[in-house]
Motif scaffolding. Structure first.
Motif, PDB file in Angstrom:
ATOM      1  N   ALA A  41      16.877  13.096  15.097  1.00 32.05           N
ATOM      2  CA  ALA A  41      16.479  12.880  13.706  1.00 32.05           C
ATOM      3  C   ALA A  41      17.542  12.057  12.984  1.00 32.05           C
ATOM      4  O   ALA A  41      17.226  11.141  12.214  1.00 32.05           O
ATOM      5  CB  ALA A  41      16.278  14.222  13.012  1.00 32.05           C
ATOM      6  N   GLU A  42      18.802  12.371  13.277  1.00 36.57           N
ATOM      7  CA  GLU A  42      19.890  11.621  12.656  1.00 36.57           C
ATOM      8  C   GLU A  42      19.850  10.165  13.114  1.00 36.57           C
ATOM      9  O   GLU A  42      20.066   9.240  12.320  1.00 36.57           O
ATOM     10  CB  GLU A  42      21.235  12.261  13.025  1.00 36.57           C
ATOM     11  CG  GLU A  42      22.437  11.632  12.356  1.00 36.57           C
ATOM     12  CD  GLU A  42      22.397  11.731  10.844  1.00 36.57           C
ATOM     13  OE1 GLU A  42      21.806  12.700  10.340  1.00 36.57           O
ATOM     14  OE2 GLU A  42      22.952  10.828  10.179  1.00 36.57           O
ATOM     15  N   LEU A  43      19.569   9.960  14.390  1.00 37.19           N
ATOM     16  CA  LEU A  43      19.479   8.594  14.904  1.00 37.19           C
ATOM     17  C   LEU A  43      18.366   7.828  14.196  1.00 37.19           C
ATOM     18  O   LEU A  43      18.565   6.686  13.765  1.00 37.19           O
ATOM     19  CB  LEU A  43      19.210   8.631  16.411  1.00 37.19           C
ATOM     20  CG  LEU A  43      19.013   7.277  17.091  1.00 37.19           C
ATOM     21  CD1 LEU A  43      20.278   6.446  16.999  1.00 37.19           C
ATOM     22  CD2 LEU A  43      18.607   7.447  18.544  1.00 37.19           C
ATOM     23  N   GLU A  44      17.214   8.465  14.051  1.00 39.45           N
ATOM     24  CA  GLU A  44      16.114   7.804  13.349  1.00 39.45           C
ATOM     25  C   GLU A  44      16.525   7.444  11.928  1.00 39.45           C
ATOM     26  O   GLU A  44      16.219   6.353  11.446  1.00 39.45           O
ATOM     27  CB  GLU A  44      14.891   8.725  13.294  1.00 39.45           C
ATOM     28  CG  GLU A  44      14.158   8.853  14.624  1.00 39.45           C
ATOM     29  CD  GLU A  44      12.879   9.665  14.481  1.00 39.45           C
ATOM     30  OE1 GLU A  44      12.904  10.622  13.691  1.00 39.45           O
ATOM     31  OE2 GLU A  44      11.892   9.347  15.144  1.00 39.45           O
ATOM     32  N   ARG A  45      17.221   8.367  11.293  1.00 44.07           N
ATOM     33  CA  ARG A  45      17.636   8.123   9.912  1.00 44.07           C
ATOM     34  C   ARG A  45      18.564   6.911   9.864  1.00 44.07           C
ATOM     35  O   ARG A  45      18.464   6.059   8.991  1.00 44.07           O
ATOM     36  CB  ARG A  45      18.345   9.366   9.380  1.00 44.07           C
ATOM     37  CG  ARG A  45      18.243   9.542   7.896  1.00 44.07           C
ATOM     38  CD  ARG A  45      18.710  10.942   7.501  1.00 44.07           C
ATOM     39  NE  ARG A  45      18.025  11.990   8.248  1.00 44.07           N
ATOM     40  CZ  ARG A  45      18.625  12.966   8.923  1.00 44.07           C
ATOM     41  NH1 ARG A  45      19.950  13.040   8.932  1.00 44.07           N
ATOM     42  NH2 ARG A  45      17.932  13.867   9.583  1.00 44.07           N
ATOM     43  N   ARG A  46      19.471   6.822  10.828  1.00 40.11           N
ATOM     44  CA  ARG A  46      20.456   5.737  10.762  1.00 40.11           C
ATOM     45  C   ARG A  46      19.853   4.394  11.141  1.00 40.11           C
ATOM     46  O   ARG A  46      20.218   3.369  10.575  1.00 40.11           O
ATOM     47  CB  ARG A  46      21.631   6.062  11.694  1.00 40.11           C
ATOM     48  CG  ARG A  46      22.419   7.241  11.171  1.00 40.11           C
ATOM     49  CD  ARG A  46      23.663   7.525  11.977  1.00 40.11           C
ATOM     50  NE  ARG A  46      24.303   8.743  11.464  1.00 40.11           N
ATOM     51  CZ  ARG A  46      25.384   9.281  11.980  1.00 40.11           C
ATOM     52  NH1 ARG A  46      25.970   8.721  13.028  1.00 40.11           N
ATOM     53  NH2 ARG A  46      25.900  10.376  11.464  1.00 40.11           N
ATOM     54  N   VAL A  47      18.966   4.417  12.107  1.00 39.89           N
ATOM     55  CA  VAL A  47      18.306   3.156  12.459  1.00 39.89           C
ATOM     56  C   VAL A  47      17.337   2.765  11.350  1.00 39.89           C
ATOM     57  O   VAL A  47      17.109   1.584  11.100  1.00 39.89           O
ATOM     58  CB  VAL A  47      17.565   3.290  13.802  1.00 39.89           C
ATOM     59  CG1 VAL A  47      16.732   2.056  14.081  1.00 39.89           C
ATOM     60  CG2 VAL A  47      18.554   3.504  14.932  1.00 39.89           C
ATOM     61  N   GLY A  48      16.789   3.767  10.684  1.00 41.38           N
ATOM     62  CA  GLY A  48      15.860   3.489   9.606  1.00 41.38           C
ATOM     63  C   GLY A  48      14.430   3.338  10.072  1.00 41.38           C
ATOM     64  O   GLY A  48      13.590   2.823   9.348  1.00 41.38           O
ATOM     65  N   LEU A  49      14.169   3.760  11.293  1.00 34.57           N
ATOM     66  CA  LEU A  49      12.811   3.644  11.831  1.00 34.57           C
ATOM     67  C   LEU A  49      12.399   4.973  12.456  1.00 34.57           C
ATOM     68  O   LEU A  49      13.233   5.682  13.006  1.00 34.57           O
ATOM     69  CB  LEU A  49      12.749   2.571  12.914  1.00 34.57           C
ATOM     70  CG  LEU A  49      12.910   1.114  12.484  1.00 34.57           C
ATOM     71  CD1 LEU A  49      12.912   0.217  13.698  1.00 34.57           C
ATOM     72  CD2 LEU A  49      11.817   0.731  11.521  1.00 34.57           C
ATOM     73  N   THR A  50      11.115   5.268  12.367  1.00 38.42           N
ATOM     74  CA  THR A  50      10.593   6.428  13.069  1.00 38.42           C
ATOM     75  C   THR A  50      10.407   6.040  14.530  1.00 38.42           C
ATOM     76  O   THR A  50       9.742   5.064  14.842  1.00 38.42           O
ATOM     77  CB  THR A  50       9.242   6.844  12.467  1.00 38.42           C
ATOM     78  OG1 THR A  50       9.403   6.928  11.060  1.00 38.42           O
ATOM     79  CG2 THR A  50       8.819   8.188  13.014  1.00 38.42           C
ATOM     80  N   LEU A  51      11.038   6.802  15.408  1.00 36.88           N
ATOM     81  CA  LEU A  51      11.014   6.428  16.818  1.00 36.88           C
ATOM     82  C   LEU A  51      10.017   7.251  17.615  1.00 36.88           C
ATOM     83  O   LEU A  51       9.543   6.802  18.653  1.00 36.88           O
ATOM     84  CB  LEU A  51      12.411   6.603  17.417  1.00 36.88           C
ATOM     85  CG  LEU A  51      13.522   5.805  16.736  1.00 36.88           C
ATOM     86  CD1 LEU A  51      14.855   6.090  17.391  1.00 36.88           C
ATOM     87  CD2 LEU A  51      13.215   4.321  16.797  1.00 36.88           C
TER      88      LEU A  51
END
Lengths: 298, 298
Positions: B48-58
């Motif tokens: 979830a943190e990764l998605e937040r940082r990339v800015g995209l829903t993965l």
DNA sequence: TCTGATTATTCAGTATCTCTAAATCTAGCA
DNA sequence: TGCTAGATTTAGAGATACTGAATAATCAGA
């Protein structure tokens, strides 16, 4: 079972690698810290943490300014690579977010792709060259399957009688369906219409047709089937039976086939379908808006 | 001046990228979490943190198991790349730490490289093919400069009278220095020795020679200089003057030049020099041990 | 040699992050 | 409906990373 039991990878952060790059690209650490918008203290601690995680001493203090050990060039190369790749990724993600780029897998029935929304799709394609548009033309049932299975992002299909779970429809437009008969049979009353050539069982349009004919008081016995409107039209021309179809496109109108009544016997409702609760997909959103007609894709 | 003012890079961590790779390589997240040795909760939060940082829903939830969105393949490629590169870096760092690989820049005076430690250096080179050994042969003074400036990691030189700051010496071996005279002059008493041909001013060896001759009661007036022992020897043979040198190597012994006395007039002390407080460098440590004689480089 | 200016590091305290463990939610299944 | 397994949420403990202040080290100039 210690946490480092598997000798797992060092948890380097992009930030630490940025620190390393900045520290080597500036003569003083104060300048490097300023370029990153942090205090020199943060830089020192971050680089110390990086050294700890890599397990190698990267810097050597020479008087007032520390300099890279030659051993560190390998780490520096790694850092530059990863930072550059991350920058690329961030740019790409930004364009994805804005909808100016991305992949959209669109599915439509034939009439929509070829006729009703052909121009809209062409314009979208031309206005957003960075969007990778995949178009699938298939009957409504297949499109729905593709949508729920995740093979398609966006479909335009005939509204089914029962909305399946996990799909949301937005009305697009309605298309009239007219009765066509072989020449000479068109004067019969509705209860003597037919027999019929029409779309295969399971077709959404066929369900609409069946309902419309029932409303008009006509029987619906089917003697031939095809998914292709052109084929159905040809069958009527050959005298195999009657059919119900949308008005033909300009080039094919009135060649040996006649409308039974000026009024349409039914309308099929074209809808745009999306997966319910699907995460935001700006490119798909924009295409959906264009297809529905609310889009202003300059 | 917000922290994200410069549109700075997302601070992705290697760990988060590992999470992503593991999540796609395992059918369930529980399995992925187990393979990483963390709880499923950690995996969820990390992704979830990764998605937040990339800015995209993965990810997209499909019933019980979540699956990657096609948009995420680009991020996944990035993750695989970075994880692989980081693994390579970690391996490389480990070999650096163990001393089985690395770069060592060694500086020695000519006699050490060519004669006294030639075999040790050759053996080290042969036993550690992964160690990139750079050898510089120069007078002791230059070697010291190179060491303190960081151009060299390890030197073998003649011990200077005053130890410079930031350098630590370890005794290596002592080399006798004998008086050589042109033929026929060898019977003089010390106070009539000379004149001399010797190393240039500033040479460490010359300082040792000067001290030795003073101790013996001999004058030390210099009429010719060279850094090369062979040249000095030739000058003596030509009758230009006397000299003080280590015993010649086998091939050149006794060609028209005679030892004045059997006893050496002095000894020059060869030492291994390192930068003081230098960070650990296993490869250099191993080479230093070999040069001193304590090394057991099988 | 002393002093002041500049730079880097260390330290203390706070805020944030990330984990585990437990509780909750969800889908698939009998 | 209840059951089970996977996934997520929540709460709290511990680790981490920052700022600001204090300290250390170096260099230039008097």
């Amino acid at each position: 079972m210690s946490k480092t039991g598997l000798q797992s990878l060092p948890n380097l952060t992009v930030q630490q690698l940025e620190y390393l790059v900045a520290a080597t690209d500036h003569s003083t650490r104060a300048a490097a810290a300023a370029s990153l918008g942090v205090t020199p203290s943060a830089l020192t601690q971050g680089l110390a943490e990086l050294e700890r995680r890599v397990g190698l001493t990267l810097f050597e203090r020479h008087g007032r300014h520390t300099q890279l050990r030659h051993q560190a060039t390998e780490v520096l190369n790694h850092a530059r690579r990863v930072v550059a790749e991350t920058r690329d990724l961030a740019r790409w993600a930004a364009s994805q977010r804005s909808g100016s780029a991305g992949v959209v897998r669109l599915g439509t029935i034939d009439a929509v792709a070829v006729q009703h929304r052909a121009e809209a799709i062409r314009a979208f394609h031309a206005n957003r060259p960075e969007v990778d548009l995949h178009l699938t033309v298939a009957p409504s049932g297949s499109l729905l399957e593709g949508l729920v299975s995740g093979d398609l992002d966006l479909i335009v299909c005939v509204e089914p009688v029962t909305t399946p779970e996990g799909v949301v429809f937005t009305p697009c437009f309605a298309e009239p369906l007219h009765v066509y008969a072989p020449e000479g049979e068109l004067r019969r009353p509705p209860h003597r219409w037919g027999p019929w050539v029409t779309f295969p069982a399971g077709s959404h349009t066929r369900a609409v047709i069946a309902a419309g004919l029932a409303r008009a008081g006509a029987p619906f016995d089917v003697v031939a089937e095809s998914n292709q409107p052109e084929v159905l039209r040809e069958m009527v021309r050959l005298g195999l039976g009657w059919t119900v179809l949308p008005p033909p496109t300009g080039t094919m109108s009135g060649s040996g086939m006649v409308t039974a009544r000026a009024e349409p016997v039914a309308h099929r409702h074209l809808v745009v379908g999306r997966r319910e609760g699907s995460p935001p997909d700006p490119a798909a959103d924009a295409l959906a808006a264009v297809l529905i007609g609310t889009g202003t894709d300059r």
